[in-house]
Design a protein around this motif. Structure first.
Motif, short mmCIF file in Angstrom:
data_model
loop_
_atom_site.label_atom_id
_atom_site.label_comp_id
_atom_site.label_asym_id
_atom_site.label_seq_id
_atom_site.Cartn_x
_atom_site.Cartn_y
_atom_site.Cartn_z
N LEU A 60 0.93 -1.05 0.13
CA LEU A 60 0.10 -0.03 0.08
C LEU A 60 0.91 1.25 0.06
CD1 LEU A 60 -2.69 -1.04 2.46
CD2 LEU A 60 -2.98 -0.93 0.20
N GLU A 61 1.88 1.30 0.78
CA GLU A 61 2.83 2.42 0.62
C GLU A 61 3.63 2.71 -0.66
OE1 GLU A 61 4.05 2.63 5.59
OE2 GLU A 61 5.28 1.36 4.09
N LYS A 62 3.93 1.42 -1.21
CA LYS A 62 4.55 1.59 -2.49
C LYS A 62 3.31 2.40 -3.54
CE LYS A 62 7.92 -1.83 -2.18
NZ LYS A 62 8.58 -3.12 -2.57
N LYS A 63 2.50 1.67 -3.41
CA LYS A 63 1.44 2.26 -4.25
C LYS A 63 0.90 3.75 -3.90
CE LYS A 63 -3.46 1.34 -6.08
NZ LYS A 63 -4.40 0.26 -5.74
N ARG A 64 1.02 4.26 -2.94
CA ARG A 64 0.77 5.65 -2.65
C ARG A 64 1.80 6.57 -3.04
NH1 ARG A 64 1.32 9.35 2.20
NH2 ARG A 64 -0.04 10.90 1.70
N LEU A 65 3.17 5.89 -2.79
CA LEU A 65 4.37 6.61 -3.42
C LEU A 65 4.18 6.99 -4.89
CD1 LEU A 65 7.19 5.36 -1.13
CD2 LEU A 65 6.10 7.50 -1.01
N MET A 66 3.77 6.13 -5.47
CA MET A 66 3.63 6.05 -7.12
C MET A 66 2.69 7.00 -7.36
SD MET A 66 4.37 2.04 -8.19
CE MET A 66 2.70 1.86 -9.07
N LEU A 67 1.59 6.99 -6.53
CA LEU A 67 0.57 8.18 -6.67
C LEU A 67 0.99 9.39 -6.65
CD1 LEU A 67 -2.83 6.50 -5.32
CD2 LEU A 67 -2.29 7.00 -7.61
N LEU A 68 1.64 9.63 -5.50
CA LEU A 68 2.39 10.84 -4.93
C LEU A 68 3.36 11.34 -6.17
CD1 LEU A 68 2.81 10.55 -1.26
CD2 LEU A 68 1.10 11.98 -2.45
N ASP A 69 4.14 10.36 -6.61
CA ASP A 69 5.25 10.84 -7.74
C ASP A 69 4.31 11.41 -9.13
OD1 ASP A 69 7.31 10.25 -6.38
OD2 ASP A 69 7.53 8.13 -7.38
N GLU A 70 3.21 10.63 -9.42
CA GLU A 70 2.15 11.29 -10.33
C GLU A 70 1.71 12.73 -10.25
OE1 GLU A 70 -1.07 9.54 -13.70
OE2 GLU A 70 -0.31 8.25 -12.10
N ILE A 71 1.22 12.77 -8.95
CA ILE A 71 0.47 13.89 -8.68
C ILE A 71 1.58 14.94 -8.63
CG2 ILE A 71 -0.37 15.04 -6.47
CD1 ILE A 71 -2.08 12.45 -5.63
N ALA A 72 2.81 14.64 -7.97
CA ALA A 72 3.91 15.75 -7.93
C ALA A 72 4.28 16.20 -9.60
CB ALA A 72 5.17 15.07 -7.36
N SER A 73 4.29 15.19 -10.49
CA SER A 73 4.51 15.29 -11.60
C SER A 73 3.64 16.23 -12.47
CB SER A 73 4.71 14.13 -12.70
OG SER A 73 4.84 14.41 -14.09
N MET A 74 2.18 16.13 -12.11
CA MET A 74 1.24 16.93 -12.96
C MET A 74 1.32 18.26 -12.35
SD MET A 74 -1.89 14.11 -13.13
CE MET A 74 -2.90 15.53 -14.31
N ILE A 75 1.38 18.61 -11.02
CA ILE A 75 1.56 19.77 -10.42
C ILE A 75 3.00 20.60 -10.88
CG2 ILE A 75 2.15 20.95 -8.28
CD1 ILE A 75 0.66 18.80 -6.71
N ALA A 76 3.97 19.93 -11.18
CA ALA A 76 5.21 20.62 -11.78
C ALA A 76 4.77 20.96 -13.05
CB ALA A 76 6.25 19.53 -11.65
N GLN A 77 4.18 20.20 -13.95
CA GLN A 77 3.87 20.61 -15.36
C GLN A 77 2.74 21.77 -15.44
OE1 GLN A 77 2.07 17.01 -17.18
NE2 GLN A 77 4.26 15.94 -16.96
N ALA A 78 1.91 21.82 -14.38
CA ALA A 78 1.04 22.99 -14.30
C ALA A 78 1.74 24.13 -13.99
CB ALA A 78 -0.24 22.64 -13.11
N GLU A 79 2.79 24.01 -12.98
CA GLU A 79 3.44 25.14 -12.59
C GLU A 79 4.22 25.69 -13.72
OE1 GLU A 79 4.16 24.86 -7.93
OE2 GLU A 79 5.59 23.53 -9.18
N VAL A 80 4.64 24.88 -14.64
CA VAL A 80 5.71 25.21 -15.81
C VAL A 80 4.58 26.05 -16.70
CG1 VAL A 80 7.09 24.65 -17.74
CG2 VAL A 80 7.54 23.68 -15.41
N LYS A 81 3.45 25.58 -17.03
CA LYS A 81 2.64 26.15 -17.86
C LYS A 81 2.20 27.43 -17.24
CE LYS A 81 0.63 21.88 -20.01
NZ LYS A 81 -0.55 21.10 -20.14
N ALA A 82 1.78 27.64 -16.08
CA ALA A 82 1.39 28.73 -15.61
C ALA A 82 2.61 29.83 -15.64
CB ALA A 82 1.00 28.73 -13.93
N GLU A 83 3.91 29.64 -15.20
CA GLU A 83 4.76 30.50 -15.56
C GLU A 83 5.20 30.86 -16.71
OE1 GLU A 83 8.47 28.37 -13.74
OE2 GLU A 83 7.70 28.49 -11.80
N ALA A 84 5.05 30.03 -17.80
CA ALA A 84 5.36 30.10 -19.33
C ALA A 84 4.06 31.21 -19.63
CB ALA A 84 5.09 29.27 -20.04
#
Length: 90
Positions: free
Chosen positions: A61-85
């Motif tokens: 369960l912890e590994k599955k959650r870490l994978m989700l958090l990685d994907e969430i973090a990636s989407m947040i980072a992409q959104a921040e880059v788009k907003a900055e652009a």
């Protein structure tokens, strides 16, 4: 500002506005947040002894959650880059 659940507030401090915008605009992101919340609660129940589970189950369960958090973090980072652009073009 949008209020985050406790688990996300710890993981993504200072990102509430980006998370709010993504929740409104991306169904996949909302689903990831819902899955994360369910896993967080399940992990907490096991760790506090409320729900019995094997060490292997908890680890899975912890590994599955870490994978989700990685994907969430990636989407947040992409959104921040788009907003900055978008801000830079303004």
């Amino acid at each position: 500002m949008t209020e985050l659940s406790h688990d996300l507030a710890e993981e993504f401090a200072g990102k509430a506005e980006v998370i709010h915008d993504l929740k409104l605009s991306h169904a996949h992101f909302r689903r990831l947040l819902e899955e994360n919340h369910v896993l967080y609660k399940e992990i907490q129940s096991i760790q506090t002894g409320v729900a019995p589970a094997s060490d292997e189950t908890l680890e899975s369960l912890e590994k599955k959650r870490l994978m989700l958090l990685d994907e969430i973090a990636s989407m947040i980072a992409q959104a921040e880059v788009k907003a900055e652009a978008a801000t830079a073009l303004s």
